[in-house]
Structure formats: C-alpha cells, structure tokens
Write a protein that holds these residues in place. Structure first.
Motif, PDB file in Angstrom:
ATOM      1  N   LEU A 156     -23.103 -17.014   0.127  1.00  0.00           N
ATOM      2  CA  LEU A 156     -22.296 -16.208   1.348  1.00  0.00           C
ATOM      3  C   LEU A 156     -23.097 -16.333   2.787  1.00  0.00           C
ATOM      4  CD1 LEU A 156     -21.973 -12.849  -1.098  1.00  0.00           C
ATOM      5  CD2 LEU A 156     -20.187 -14.137   0.178  1.00  0.00           C
ATOM      6  N   GLU A 157     -24.306 -16.506   2.551  1.00  0.00           N
ATOM      7  CA  GLU A 157     -25.195 -16.408   3.906  1.00  0.00           C
ATOM      8  C   GLU A 157     -24.664 -17.921   4.685  1.00  0.00           C
ATOM      9  OE1 GLU A 157     -28.328 -15.057   6.632  1.00  0.00           O
ATOM     10  OE2 GLU A 157     -27.159 -14.314   4.919  1.00  0.00           O
ATOM     11  N   ALA A 158     -24.575 -18.984   3.845  1.00  0.00           N
ATOM     12  CA  ALA A 158     -24.080 -20.010   4.580  1.00  0.00           C
ATOM     13  C   ALA A 158     -22.832 -19.909   5.389  1.00  0.00           C
ATOM     14  CB  ALA A 158     -24.075 -21.217   3.389  1.00  0.00           C
ATOM     15  N   ARG A 159     -22.020 -19.177   4.447  1.00  0.00           N
ATOM     16  CA  ARG A 159     -20.581 -19.080   5.000  1.00  0.00           C
ATOM     17  C   ARG A 159     -20.758 -18.078   6.221  1.00  0.00           C
ATOM     18  NH1 ARG A 159     -15.242 -20.809   5.227  1.00  0.00           N
ATOM     19  NH2 ARG A 159     -13.891 -19.078   5.660  1.00  0.00           N
ATOM     20  N   LEU A 160     -21.273 -16.717   6.218  1.00  0.00           N
ATOM     21  CA  LEU A 160     -21.387 -16.021   7.390  1.00  0.00           C
ATOM     22  C   LEU A 160     -22.211 -16.319   8.456  1.00  0.00           C
ATOM     23  CD1 LEU A 160     -21.515 -12.975   4.686  1.00  0.00           C
ATOM     24  CD2 LEU A 160     -19.635 -13.505   6.322  1.00  0.00           C
ATOM     25  N   SER A 161     -23.138 -17.342   8.248  1.00  0.00           N
ATOM     26  CA  SER A 161     -23.798 -17.676   9.219  1.00  0.00           C
ATOM     27  C   SER A 161     -23.516 -18.826  10.139  1.00  0.00           C
ATOM     28  CB  SER A 161     -25.438 -17.802   8.824  1.00  0.00           C
ATOM     29  OG  SER A 161     -25.377 -18.802   7.866  1.00  0.00           O
ATOM     30  N   THR A 162     -22.219 -19.397   9.748  1.00  0.00           N
ATOM     31  CA  THR A 162     -21.656 -20.800  10.346  1.00  0.00           C
ATOM     32  C   THR A 162     -21.266 -20.248  11.699  1.00  0.00           C
ATOM     33  OG1 THR A 162     -20.832 -21.398   8.333  1.00  0.00           O
ATOM     34  CG2 THR A 162     -19.865 -22.467  10.134  1.00  0.00           C
ATOM     35  N   PRO A 163     -21.612 -21.007  12.809  1.00  0.00           N
ATOM     36  CA  PRO A 163     -21.307 -20.572  14.203  1.00  0.00           C
ATOM     37  C   PRO A 163     -19.760 -20.900  14.483  1.00  0.00           C
ATOM     38  CG  PRO A 163     -22.362 -22.547  13.863  1.00  0.00           C
ATOM     39  CD  PRO A 163     -22.370 -22.342  12.708  1.00  0.00           C
ATOM     40  N   VAL A 164     -18.816 -19.805  13.805  1.00  0.00           N
ATOM     41  CA  VAL A 164     -17.574 -19.916  14.094  1.00  0.00           C
ATOM     42  C   VAL A 164     -17.144 -18.788  14.956  1.00  0.00           C
ATOM     43  CG1 VAL A 164     -15.125 -20.045  13.006  1.00  0.00           C
ATOM     44  CG2 VAL A 164     -16.976 -21.231  12.259  1.00  0.00           C
ATOM     45  N   GLU A 165     -16.080 -18.621  15.931  1.00  0.00           N
ATOM     46  CA  GLU A 165     -15.738 -17.667  16.511  1.00  0.00           C
ATOM     47  C   GLU A 165     -15.330 -16.700  15.591  1.00  0.00           C
ATOM     48  OE1 GLU A 165     -12.907 -16.589  20.452  1.00  0.00           O
ATOM     49  OE2 GLU A 165     -13.161 -18.556  19.743  1.00  0.00           O
ATOM     50  N   ASN A 166     -15.529 -15.252  15.776  1.00  0.00           N
ATOM     51  CA  ASN A 166     -15.190 -14.034  14.993  1.00  0.00           C
ATOM     52  C   ASN A 166     -15.399 -14.098  13.462  1.00  0.00           C
ATOM     53  OD1 ASN A 166     -13.393 -13.080  17.060  1.00  0.00           O
ATOM     54  ND2 ASN A 166     -11.945 -14.565  16.818  1.00  0.00           N
ATOM     55  N   ARG A 167     -16.673 -14.607  13.232  1.00  0.00           N
ATOM     56  CA  ARG A 167     -17.099 -14.724  11.972  1.00  0.00           C
ATOM     57  C   ARG A 167     -17.840 -13.415  11.444  1.00  0.00           C
ATOM     58  NH1 ARG A 167     -15.289 -17.363   8.749  1.00  0.00           N
ATOM     59  NH2 ARG A 167     -16.201 -19.431   8.874  1.00  0.00           N
ATOM     60  N   ASP A 168     -17.278 -12.548  11.764  1.00  0.00           N
ATOM     61  CA  ASP A 168     -17.419 -10.925  11.440  1.00  0.00           C
ATOM     62  C   ASP A 168     -17.160 -10.604   9.740  1.00  0.00           C
ATOM     63  OD1 ASP A 168     -18.491 -10.040  13.797  1.00  0.00           O
ATOM     64  OD2 ASP A 168     -16.464  -9.306  14.465  1.00  0.00           O
ATOM     65  N   TYR A 169     -16.278 -11.739   9.127  1.00  0.00           N
ATOM     66  CA  TYR A 169     -15.671 -11.686   7.663  1.00  0.00           C
ATOM     67  C   TYR A 169     -15.570 -12.832   7.317  1.00  0.00           C
ATOM     68  CZ  TYR A 169     -14.404  -6.983   9.898  1.00  0.00           C
ATOM     69  OH  TYR A 169     -14.357  -5.744  10.596  1.00  0.00           O
ATOM     70  N   LEU A 170     -15.280 -12.784   6.101  1.00  0.00           N
ATOM     71  CA  LEU A 170     -15.362 -13.982   5.377  1.00  0.00           C
ATOM     72  C   LEU A 170     -14.467 -15.140   5.784  1.00  0.00           C
ATOM     73  CD1 LEU A 170     -15.847 -12.978   1.730  1.00  0.00           C
ATOM     74  CD2 LEU A 170     -17.687 -14.224   3.117  1.00  0.00           C
ATOM     75  N   LEU A 171     -13.186 -14.621   6.301  1.00  0.00           N
ATOM     76  CA  LEU A 171     -12.218 -15.424   6.977  1.00  0.00           C
ATOM     77  C   LEU A 171     -12.136 -15.328   8.641  1.00  0.00           C
ATOM     78  CD1 LEU A 171      -9.219 -14.724   4.570  1.00  0.00           C
ATOM     79  CD2 LEU A 171     -11.087 -16.190   4.312  1.00  0.00           C
ATOM     80  N   THR A 172     -11.990 -16.421   8.980  1.00  0.00           N
ATOM     81  CA  THR A 172     -11.711 -16.438  10.548  1.00  0.00           C
ATOM     82  C   THR A 172     -10.537 -15.670  11.040  1.00  0.00           C
ATOM     83  OG1 THR A 172     -10.639 -18.380  10.543  1.00  0.00           O
ATOM     84  CG2 THR A 172     -13.045 -18.695  11.018  1.00  0.00           C
ATOM     85  N   SER A 173      -9.662 -15.561  10.319  1.00  0.00           N
ATOM     86  CA  SER A 173      -8.604 -14.738  10.557  1.00  0.00           C
ATOM     87  C   SER A 173      -8.649 -13.060  10.527  1.00  0.00           C
ATOM     88  CB  SER A 173      -7.255 -15.067   9.910  1.00  0.00           C
ATOM     89  OG  SER A 173      -7.413 -15.114   8.348  1.00  0.00           O
ATOM     90  N   GLY A 174     -10.031 -12.545  10.046  1.00  0.00           N
ATOM     91  CA  GLY A 174     -10.406 -11.197   9.843  1.00  0.00           C
ATOM     92  C   GLY A 174     -10.216 -10.724   8.641  1.00  0.00           C
ATOM     93  N   PHE A 175     -10.563  -9.309   8.597  1.00  0.00           N
ATOM     94  CA  PHE A 175     -10.939  -8.675   7.262  1.00  0.00           C
ATOM     95  C   PHE A 175      -9.541  -8.893   6.538  1.00  0.00           C
ATOM     96  CE2 PHE A 175     -10.539  -4.804   4.685  1.00  0.00           C
ATOM     97  CZ  PHE A 175     -11.991  -4.700   3.933  1.00  0.00           C
ATOM     98  N   SER A 176     -10.080  -9.014   5.065  1.00  0.00           N
ATOM     99  CA  SER A 176      -8.992  -9.282   4.040  1.00  0.00           C
ATOM    100  C   SER A 176      -9.601  -8.880   2.753  1.00  0.00           C
ATOM    101  CB  SER A 176      -8.845 -10.600   3.936  1.00  0.00           C
ATOM    102  OG  SER A 176      -9.657 -11.671   3.424  1.00  0.00           O
ATOM    103  N   ALA A 177      -8.529  -9.027   1.678  1.00  0.00           N
ATOM    104  CA  ALA A 177      -9.172  -8.674   0.366  1.00  0.00           C
ATOM    105  C   ALA A 177     -10.152  -9.521  -0.266  1.00  0.00           C
ATOM    106  CB  ALA A 177      -7.688  -8.799  -0.543  1.00  0.00           C
ATOM    107  N   ALA A 178     -10.383 -10.584   0.453  1.00  0.00           N
ATOM    108  CA  ALA A 178     -11.620 -11.513   0.117  1.00  0.00           C
ATOM    109  C   ALA A 178     -12.914 -10.591   0.291  1.00  0.00           C
ATOM    110  CB  ALA A 178     -11.854 -12.674   0.897  1.00  0.00           C
ATOM    111  N   ASP A 179     -12.974  -9.773   1.425  1.00  0.00           N
ATOM    112  CA  ASP A 179     -14.119  -9.079   1.906  1.00  0.00           C
ATOM    113  C   ASP A 179     -14.175  -7.852   0.840  1.00  0.00           C
ATOM    114  OD1 ASP A 179     -15.162 -10.258   4.435  1.00  0.00           O
ATOM    115  OD2 ASP A 179     -12.923  -9.980   4.799  1.00  0.00           O
ATOM    116  N   VAL A 180     -13.237  -7.362   0.270  1.00  0.00           N
ATOM    117  CA  VAL A 180     -13.071  -6.204  -0.472  1.00  0.00           C
ATOM    118  C   VAL A 180     -13.701  -6.788  -1.730  1.00  0.00           C
ATOM    119  CG1 VAL A 180     -11.672  -4.899  -1.903  1.00  0.00           C
ATOM    120  CG2 VAL A 180     -11.323  -4.906   0.741  1.00  0.00           C
TER     121      VAL A 180
END
Length: 224
Positions: free
Chosen positions: A141-165
C-alpha cells in the motif's frame, strides 16, 4: 429492500460502509459473532456460516468482493465502481480484492488473540508471522500511495472508490495487530478515508457490540 446480515467489526463492516457511500436504502440484521452463524436458517443465506450475507432483488449473496462488485454495478450513480472501459478498472479490481489478502491475516490474528478460549491454543509464532505479513501488505500500500502521481489521495488516480472502502476496512481490522507507524503514506490515506461520515456510520454503536476490546494486541513473546 436490501438486507445486510452483519456482525460489528468483521468483514461485513466493509459492505455496511459501502452501502452508506452508495446512499441507498437498506436494513441491517445484527448477528452475534458466535455459533449462531452455524444455524440452518443462517446457513441458507451464507453456506459457510460467515458474514456478510446480503439479500437483494430476491436473491442472496455472500463474499465481500462479489458483493462489492455487484453493488457498484447495480448503483453506478455514486461512482464507487469503475466500468470495463474505465482506465482505472484494472487497478480497481486489484485493490478491491487485495482487501481480502489483508483480511485473511487479520482474521488469523483475531482468532489467535480473541476467539481461542484457552491460552494453550494460542501460538506466539503464528502471532508474529501473521503480524509480519500484515506489514508486508502495508508495504504494498505504501508503494502505491507514495507514487508521485497527481491526485494520489486515494488508491485510484480517478478518486475515491469502493477500492478505498474495501482496503480501508481491512486496514481498520489490521491496525489492531500491526501499527502503521512506519508507513506514513498509508497513515495519511487511512486518516483521510476514515474521516468520512459514512465510515463512522459503519462503526459499532455500542461498546458492548465490539469484537475488539483493545486498540492493539501485541504478539506474545516466546517464554514470556
């Protein structure tokens, strides 16, 4: 009517949180986390005697990954899922189901620390190994969430989703056995998603309904 069969602080909390995010009408049937889940009536809903079980459209479902996929497809307006043509579809599927990888280790530790009724049944070795496996999940998870991608507030770049839930609820359970101190990106993400009112609605309303009576259960020390 959607009817969720639920035990507080178990995997069914994942479905409860998602239903709140979807903003659909549903009712909750509370069950004790005990042998009553093996009663024939409940086994007709969930043949392995586990939660959640979901009644919807005259049908019955079990297994949180399947329930998550179905609900997100059944109620697309909330944008909790990602469709086949969405660029984030592959990542969405991966993380929705990665939640179960985390949960299986947390479940083993729940059994070791809470459910076994005699200390002689508990294993400090299993406790240590399973806690270490949770830490490996945090690493992913740390590797995913610390990747320098714009809007990496959630697991998907497209925003909050059931994946975060799904993953967020799994981490909620896991934190009782493995701390997030060495994973700052995961810690920030976890605080962000659990600040949502929908998450708070999925928490046990009463102290007596909680499965976990401690915030943290350390692994036993051999010979201690």
């Amino acid at each position: 009517m959607i009817r969720l069969h639920h035990c507080p602080q178990t995997r069914s909390m994942r479905t409860l949180w998602l239903l709140h995010e979807l903003e659909v009408e549903f009712e909750v049937v509370l069950h004790a986390f005990d042998r009553s889940l093996r009663d024939p009536e409940y086994l007709s809903l969930s043949p392995a005697g586990r939660v959640p079980a979901l009644e919807i459209d005259g049908e019955r479902m079990f297994e949180t990954g399947a329930i998550t996929e179905f609900l997100c497809e059944r109620f697309p307006a909330a944008n909790m899922g990602r469709g086949p043509d969405d660029p984030d579809r592959m990542a969405w599927l991966v993380w929705v189901h990665f939640a179960e990888t985390i949960s299986q280790h947390a479940a083993a530790l729940t059994q070791q620390h809470i459910m076994l009724y005699e200390d002689a049944m508990r294993s400090p070795i299993v406790m240590k190994l399973e806690a270490a496996r949770l830490t490996k999940c945090y690493d992913a998870l740390e590797a995913r969430l610390s990747t320098p991608v714009e809007n990496r507030d959630y697991l998907l770049t497209s925003g909050f989703s059931a994946a975060d839930v799904s993953v967020g609820q799994a981490v909620y359970m896991a934190r009782h056995f493995a701390k997030l101190d060495a994973h700052p990106a995961v810690s920030d993400w976890y605080e962000r998603i659990t600040d949502r009112p929908e998450f708070r609605k999925s928490l046990p309303a009463e102290v007596g309904a909680r499965l976990y009576t401690q915030d943290f259960y350390p692994a036993w020390v051999m010979g201690g």
